[in-house]
Scaffold this motif. Structure first.
Motif, mmCIF file in Angstrom:
data_model
loop_
_atom_site.group_PDB
_atom_site.id
_atom_site.type_symbol
_atom_site.label_atom_id
_atom_site.label_comp_id
_atom_site.label_asym_id
_atom_site.label_seq_id
_atom_site.Cartn_x
_atom_site.Cartn_y
_atom_site.Cartn_z
ATOM 1 N N GLY A 23 27.959 -13.573 4.431
ATOM 2 C CA GLY A 23 28.363 -13.052 3.132
ATOM 3 C C GLY A 23 28.437 -14.127 2.055
ATOM 4 N N VAL A 24 27.599 -15.155 2.201
ATOM 5 C CA VAL A 24 27.562 -16.264 1.249
ATOM 6 C C VAL A 24 26.263 -16.176 0.473
ATOM 7 N N GLY A 25 26.319 -16.435 -0.813
ATOM 8 C CA GLY A 25 25.124 -16.403 -1.647
ATOM 9 C C GLY A 25 24.210 -17.580 -1.379
ATOM 10 N N ARG A 26 22.952 -17.417 -1.779
ATOM 11 C CA ARG A 26 21.917 -18.426 -1.543
ATOM 12 C C ARG A 26 22.274 -19.764 -2.191
ATOM 13 N N THR A 27 22.640 -19.746 -3.452
ATOM 14 C CA THR A 27 22.950 -20.978 -4.174
ATOM 15 C C THR A 27 24.128 -21.698 -3.554
ATOM 16 N N THR A 28 25.158 -20.951 -3.199
ATOM 17 C CA THR A 28 26.340 -21.540 -2.560
ATOM 18 C C THR A 28 25.985 -22.112 -1.199
ATOM 19 N N ALA A 29 25.158 -21.404 -0.441
ATOM 20 C CA ALA A 29 24.760 -21.874 0.889
ATOM 21 C C ALA A 29 24.043 -23.215 0.792
ATOM 22 N N TYR A 30 23.106 -23.337 -0.129
ATOM 23 C CA TYR A 30 22.383 -24.597 -0.275
ATOM 24 C C TYR A 30 23.303 -25.711 -0.745
ATOM 25 N N ALA A 31 24.213 -25.401 -1.635
ATOM 26 C CA ALA A 31 25.176 -26.417 -2.103
ATOM 27 C C ALA A 31 26.053 -26.883 -0.947
#
Length: 70
Positions: A23-31
């Motif tokens: 349930g984590v967004g793409r941008t947050t996951a990469y960060a």
């Protein structure tokens, strides 16, 4: 992601798939991956990130943490 979809995942998934399951967004996951703070082990393979599916499932409580040998 449904439980049935999670059960069909391969042994290792890309970062976006792991993030979706959590349930984590793409941008947050990469960060988080770049900072070493993603909640599962993340391995960089070439220019992409890979996450062991078993770690994602354990984090979600879908498999026992002491399952023993397969």
């Amino acid at each position: 992601m449904t439980l049935a979809e999670a059960a069909e995942l391969p042994t290792v998934v890309d970062l976006v798939t792991a993030a979706r399951a959590l349930g984590v967004g793409r941008t947050t996951a990469y960060a988080l991956a770049r900072q070493g703070k993603f909640p599962c082990s993340v391995y960089q393979v070439g220019g992409s990130y890979r996450v062991p599916t078993m770690e994602v499932l354990r984090l979600l409580g879908l498999v026992a943490t002491d399952s023993g040998p397969i």
